[in-house]
Design an enzyme around this catalytic site. Structure first.
Site, PDB file in Angstrom:
ATOM      1  N   GLY A   1       0.533  -0.661  -1.676  1.00  0.00           N
ATOM      2  CA  GLY A   1      -0.733   0.072  -1.656  1.00  0.00           C
ATOM      3  C   GLY A   1      -1.401  -0.025  -3.003  1.00  0.00           C
ATOM      4  O   GLY A   1      -1.169  -0.972  -3.765  1.00  0.00           O
TER       5      GLY A   1
ATOM      6  N   GLU B   1     -10.378  -3.842  -8.966  1.00  0.00           N
ATOM      7  CA  GLU B   1     -10.198  -4.355  -7.612  1.00  0.00           C
ATOM      8  C   GLU B   1     -11.248  -3.737  -6.694  1.00  0.00           C
ATOM      9  O   GLU B   1     -11.364  -2.519  -6.624  1.00  0.00           O
ATOM     10  CB  GLU B   1      -8.793  -3.996  -7.118  1.00  0.00           C
ATOM     11  CG  GLU B   1      -8.518  -4.534  -5.744  1.00  0.00           C
ATOM     12  CD  GLU B   1      -7.106  -4.205  -5.273  1.00  0.00           C
ATOM     13  OE1 GLU B   1      -6.753  -3.019  -5.249  1.00  0.00           O
ATOM     14  OE2 GLU B   1      -6.382  -5.140  -4.919  1.00  0.00           O
TER      15      GLU B   1
ATOM     16  N   CYS C   1      -4.638  -8.081  -1.220  1.00  0.00           N
ATOM     17  CA  CYS C   1      -4.351  -7.775  -2.630  1.00  0.00           C
ATOM     18  C   CYS C   1      -4.342  -9.006  -3.530  1.00  0.00           C
ATOM     19  O   CYS C   1      -4.687  -8.921  -4.696  1.00  0.00           O
ATOM     20  CB  CYS C   1      -3.006  -7.077  -2.695  1.00  0.00           C
ATOM     21  SG  CYS C   1      -1.761  -7.948  -1.732  1.00  0.00           S
TER      22      CYS C   1
ATOM     23  N   GLU D   1       4.413  -2.950  -4.515  1.00  0.00           N
ATOM     24  CA  GLU D   1       3.473  -4.071  -4.369  1.00  0.00           C
ATOM     25  C   GLU D   1       2.084  -3.467  -4.415  1.00  0.00           C
ATOM     26  O   GLU D   1       1.662  -2.794  -3.477  1.00  0.00           O
ATOM     27  CB  GLU D   1       3.682  -4.788  -3.029  1.00  0.00           C
ATOM     28  CG  GLU D   1       5.041  -5.418  -2.847  1.00  0.00           C
ATOM     29  CD  GLU D   1       5.234  -6.669  -3.686  1.00  0.00           C
ATOM     30  OE1 GLU D   1       4.291  -7.078  -4.411  1.00  0.00           O
ATOM     31  OE2 GLU D   1       6.337  -7.229  -3.640  1.00  0.00           O
TER      32      GLU D   1
ATOM     33  N   LYS E   1       6.338   4.879   7.174  1.00  0.00           N
ATOM     34  CA  LYS E   1       5.097   5.649   7.248  1.00  0.00           C
ATOM     35  C   LYS E   1       3.899   4.698   7.210  1.00  0.00           C
ATOM     36  O   LYS E   1       3.523   4.193   6.154  1.00  0.00           O
ATOM     37  CB  LYS E   1       4.979   6.648   6.096  1.00  0.00           C
ATOM     38  CG  LYS E   1       3.855   7.657   6.383  1.00  0.00           C
ATOM     39  CD  LYS E   1       3.256   8.279   5.172  1.00  0.00           C
ATOM     40  CE  LYS E   1       2.296   7.412   4.440  1.00  0.00           C
ATOM     41  NZ  LYS E   1       1.091   7.020   5.209  1.00  0.00           N
TER      42      LYS E   1
HETATM   43  P1  NAD Z   1      -3.296   3.547  -0.735  1.00  0.00           P
HETATM   44  O1  NAD Z   1      -2.439   3.450  -1.938  1.00  0.00           O
HETATM   45  O2  NAD Z   1      -4.334   4.590  -0.702  1.00  0.00           O
HETATM   46  O3  NAD Z   1      -2.370   3.808   0.560  1.00  0.00           O
HETATM   47  C1  NAD Z   1      -1.317   2.952   0.922  1.00  0.00           C
HETATM   48  C2  NAD Z   1      -0.302   3.744   1.719  1.00  0.00           C
HETATM   49  O4  NAD Z   1       0.326   4.687   0.876  1.00  0.00           O
HETATM   50  C3  NAD Z   1      -0.877   4.550   2.866  1.00  0.00           C
HETATM   51  O5  NAD Z   1       0.103   4.587   3.891  1.00  0.00           O
HETATM   52  C4  NAD Z   1      -1.052   5.935   2.248  1.00  0.00           C
HETATM   53  O6  NAD Z   1      -1.047   6.958   3.204  1.00  0.00           O
HETATM   54  C5  NAD Z   1       0.149   6.010   1.337  1.00  0.00           C
HETATM   55  N1  NAD Z   1       0.007   6.809   0.129  1.00  0.00           N
HETATM   56  C6  NAD Z   1      -1.085   6.946  -0.662  1.00  0.00           C
HETATM   57  N2  NAD Z   1      -0.787   7.715  -1.736  1.00  0.00           N
HETATM   58  C7  NAD Z   1       0.531   8.029  -1.631  1.00  0.00           C
HETATM   59  C8  NAD Z   1       1.437   8.784  -2.441  1.00  0.00           C
HETATM   60  N3  NAD Z   1       1.043   9.350  -3.578  1.00  0.00           N
HETATM   61  N4  NAD Z   1       2.722   8.892  -2.040  1.00  0.00           N
HETATM   62  C9  NAD Z   1       3.134   8.299  -0.899  1.00  0.00           C
HETATM   63  N5  NAD Z   1       2.330   7.597  -0.079  1.00  0.00           N
HETATM   64  C10 NAD Z   1       1.039   7.464  -0.443  1.00  0.00           C
HETATM   65  O7  NAD Z   1      -3.886   2.097  -0.521  1.00  0.00           O
HETATM   66  P2  NAD Z   1      -4.869   1.600   0.627  1.00  0.00           P
HETATM   67  O8  NAD Z   1      -6.251   1.950   0.246  1.00  0.00           O
HETATM   68  O9  NAD Z   1      -4.379   2.018   1.959  1.00  0.00           O
HETATM   69  O10 NAD Z   1      -4.621   0.012   0.519  1.00  0.00           O
HETATM   70  C11 NAD Z   1      -5.323  -0.799  -0.325  1.00  0.00           C
HETATM   71  C12 NAD Z   1      -4.527  -1.052  -1.592  1.00  0.00           C
HETATM   72  O11 NAD Z   1      -3.277  -1.654  -1.310  1.00  0.00           O
HETATM   73  C13 NAD Z   1      -5.236  -2.037  -2.500  1.00  0.00           C
HETATM   74  O12 NAD Z   1      -5.188  -1.587  -3.832  1.00  0.00           O
HETATM   75  C14 NAD Z   1      -4.422  -3.307  -2.342  1.00  0.00           C
HETATM   76  O13 NAD Z   1      -4.503  -4.187  -3.418  1.00  0.00           O
HETATM   77  C15 NAD Z   1      -3.066  -2.776  -2.144  1.00  0.00           C
HETATM   78  N6  NAD Z   1      -2.231  -3.793  -1.461  1.00  0.00           N
HETATM   79  C16 NAD Z   1      -1.254  -4.430  -2.169  1.00  0.00           C
HETATM   80  C17 NAD Z   1      -0.483  -5.418  -1.576  1.00  0.00           C
HETATM   81  C18 NAD Z   1       0.596  -6.141  -2.334  1.00  0.00           C
HETATM   82  O14 NAD Z   1       1.451  -6.747  -1.693  1.00  0.00           O
HETATM   83  N7  NAD Z   1       0.619  -6.107  -3.638  1.00  0.00           N
HETATM   84  C19 NAD Z   1      -0.700  -5.729  -0.246  1.00  0.00           C
HETATM   85  C20 NAD Z   1      -1.707  -5.075   0.447  1.00  0.00           C
HETATM   86  C21 NAD Z   1      -2.457  -4.093  -0.178  1.00  0.00           C
END
Ligand code: NAD
Length: 484
Positions: free
Chosen positions: A231, A386, A287, A253, A179
């Site tokens: 995320g 963050e 991240c 992650e 997804k």
């Molecule tokens: P987000 O958590 O809002 O969304 C990430 C993904 O998860 C999207 O595909 C979203 O549709 C989905 N999603 C959101 N809530 C969900 C739920 N409850 N159940 C299932 N799927 C869900 O994050 P974002 O704003 O898209 O990305 C930025 C965040 O990601 C930042 O906090 C960043 O630090 C983190 N990130 C972490 C890493 C890592 O490797 N640790 C890498 C990249 C980004």
């Protein structure tokens, strides 16, 4: 400009009609114009995708049962098909999320194929081990594929992050429902084209783009055996709760607020290129970036000046332009978020040294100037939360122990870096930082070593052999054979 539009979803190895007419529209963060659209996946599409992945996994002569070498042949074709699309993948990522094109060529064009080949090579070494027992008989330890994987990824580095999951999962023999985030879908469909061309069997990869509710539905779907999520920490917690109830294995992650510790023995101005790459890369939307810069009181003003000089020299502009170092943020929502943190930084008493606004020469696009705050309190909001934008907080420290105390004064623990003229001193410092990864005079995620976080930065590891184990389950057969 012509838009990139898809009418069907990639499910069961074919372009399949979606269950609803709903669509995801993708807008350019640079021009704000429409650049493409795809079907928006629904719960019914997830049902179809999980069923396809389930059939592919459960087939007794299918993908999961193939010898690693046979999977390896198809994975090599997949790597080649991805490589052939590398430049277009990079371009699509850049026009969707604002990643500077030179960076997209590095991260998004080449990394996926590299990872596919790396993991195919790891499993080629064998998936079973015969052990001499302590109780007189031998046992056989098998690494079996964990099953049907739900892979949920964010928009910031979409293809590289997708392949941190897909490459080891496929090599292990898993099947996948991916997804993608709604902001970056066009690259995911290009990846699906590569999967189709490479001859991955039906159901091995399925792609259903959607928002968080449908993501949550996928996480709890009864047909899923393993969840791999990248995320925000907030979403990660919610997913962990679901997986806890279901006793479903999960890798998370999540976010970060890593420290970049400048030691008193270094001249930071000699290290600017790698300091930029470790703190402000991808417009601040990674991240692991070191967004809390810790500087010794004895050299504080010089270091603030050096970082301010870097930030004000960066070229802001169209991310498709090779010379652009800072492009726009992914969305208006993300810019609002970053700007609200800049306001909070000011009202909390941080000294705004550079930036803080929007570039004056751009009337379109979700740009924010690289922004440096000095004299930031170690507990201030912009030192703890963050931001996910090009904003650094420079925090003074008194001595080495104080630097470590500040570095570890965080809910997160994902990345970090130490800047020094003495690499041994840097490595000794790195050992004292409570974090999953730390770099010395730079920060690069090498594929052979595990990457991931502690505390609110997540659970489990990707990359390296550890990243493969996340998609395997161990089975022991106690043989009726004496030790040899
Ligand atoms: P987000 O958590 O809002 O969304 C990430 C993904 O998860 C999207 O595909 C979203 O549709 C989905 N999603 C959101 N809530 C969900 C739920 N409850 N159940 C299932 N799927 C869900 O994050 P974002 O704003 O898209 O990305 C930025 C965040 O990601 C930042 O906090 C960043 O630090 C983190 N990130 C972490 C890493 C890592 O490797 N640790 C890498 C990249 C980004």
């Amino acid at each position: 400009m012509t838009t990139i539009d898809y009418e069907r979803l990639y499910i069961n190895g074919a372009w399949t009609a979606p269950e609803s007419a709903k669509r995801i529209a993708v807008h350019s963060p640079t021009t704000e114009g429409l650049i493409g659209s795809v079907p928006e996946g629904t719960e019914r599409d997830i049902d179809n995708a999980v069923a396809a992945a389930r059939r592919a996994f459960d087939d007794p002569t299918g993908w999961a049962a193939w010898a690693p070498a046979r999977r390896g042949e198809v994975l090599e074709q997949f790597a080649a098909a991805l490589e052939a699309r590398g430049a277009e993948t990079a371009r699509r990522v850049t026009i969707q999320n604002g990643m500077p094109i030179w960076l997209a060529m590095n991260f998004e064009a080449g990394f996926p194929a590299m990872l596919v080949r790396y993991y195919a090579g790891l499993v080629a070494a064998g998936l079973e081990e015969r052990r001499q027992g302590m109780l007189g008989k031998q046992s056989l330890v098998l690494r079996e594929p964990i099953g049907v994987v739900a892979a949920i990824v964010p928009w910031n580095v979409p293809q590289a992050i997708t392949f941190l999951k897909l490459a080891p999962a496929l090599a292990a023999g898993c099947t996948i429902v991916l997804k993608p985030a709604p902001e970056t879908v066009l690259d995911a469909f290009l990846m699906a084209e590569a999967a189709l061309e490479a001859g991955l069997p039906p159901g091995v990869i399925n792609v259903v783009p959607a928002g968080r509710e449908v993501g949550a539905y996928l996480v709890e779907h009864p047909g899923i055996d393993k969840v791999s999520f990248t995320g925000s920490s907030a979403a990660g917690r919610s997913i962990a709760r679901t997986c806890g109830d279901l006793l479903r294995p999960v890798t998370l992650e999540l976010g970060g607020k890593s420290a970049a510790i400048v030691l008193d023995d270094t001249d930071l101005s000699d290290l600017m290129e790698s300091f930029f790459a470790s703190t402000l890369l991808n417009n601040g939307q990674i991240c692991w970036l070191g967004t809390r810069v810790l500087a010794p009181r004895s050299k504080y003003n010089t270091i603030v000046d050096t970082i301010a000089g870097l930030a004000s020299s960066l070229q802001i502009g169209d991310p498709l332009d090779e010379s652009t170092q800072i492009g726009p943020l992914v969305s208006q929502r993300q810019r609002d978020r970053v700007e609200s943190y800049i306001e909070k930084g000011k009202s909390d008493g941080g000294r705004l040294v550079v930036g803080g606004g929007r570039p004056s020469d751009r009337d379109k696009g979700w740009f924010v100037e690289p922004t440096i705050f000095a004299d930031v309190d170690r507990n201030a909001t912009i030192a703890q939360e963050e931001i996910f934008g090009p904003v650094l907080a420079v925090i003074p420290y008194e001595d080495d122990d104080d630097a470590i105390a500040i570095a570890n004064n965080t809910d997160y623990g994902l990345g970090g870096s130490v800047w020094t003229s003495d690499p041994e001193r840097g490595a000794a410092f790195a050992r004292r930082i409570r974090s999953g990864t730390v770099g010395v005079n730079g920060y690069v995620n090498d594929p052979v070593s595990p990457f991931g976080g502690i505390k609110s930065s997540g659970l489990g590891r990707e990359l390296g052999p550890e990243g493969l184990s996340a998609f395997q389950t161990f089975k022991t057969i106690y043989l009726d054979e004496p030790n040899s």
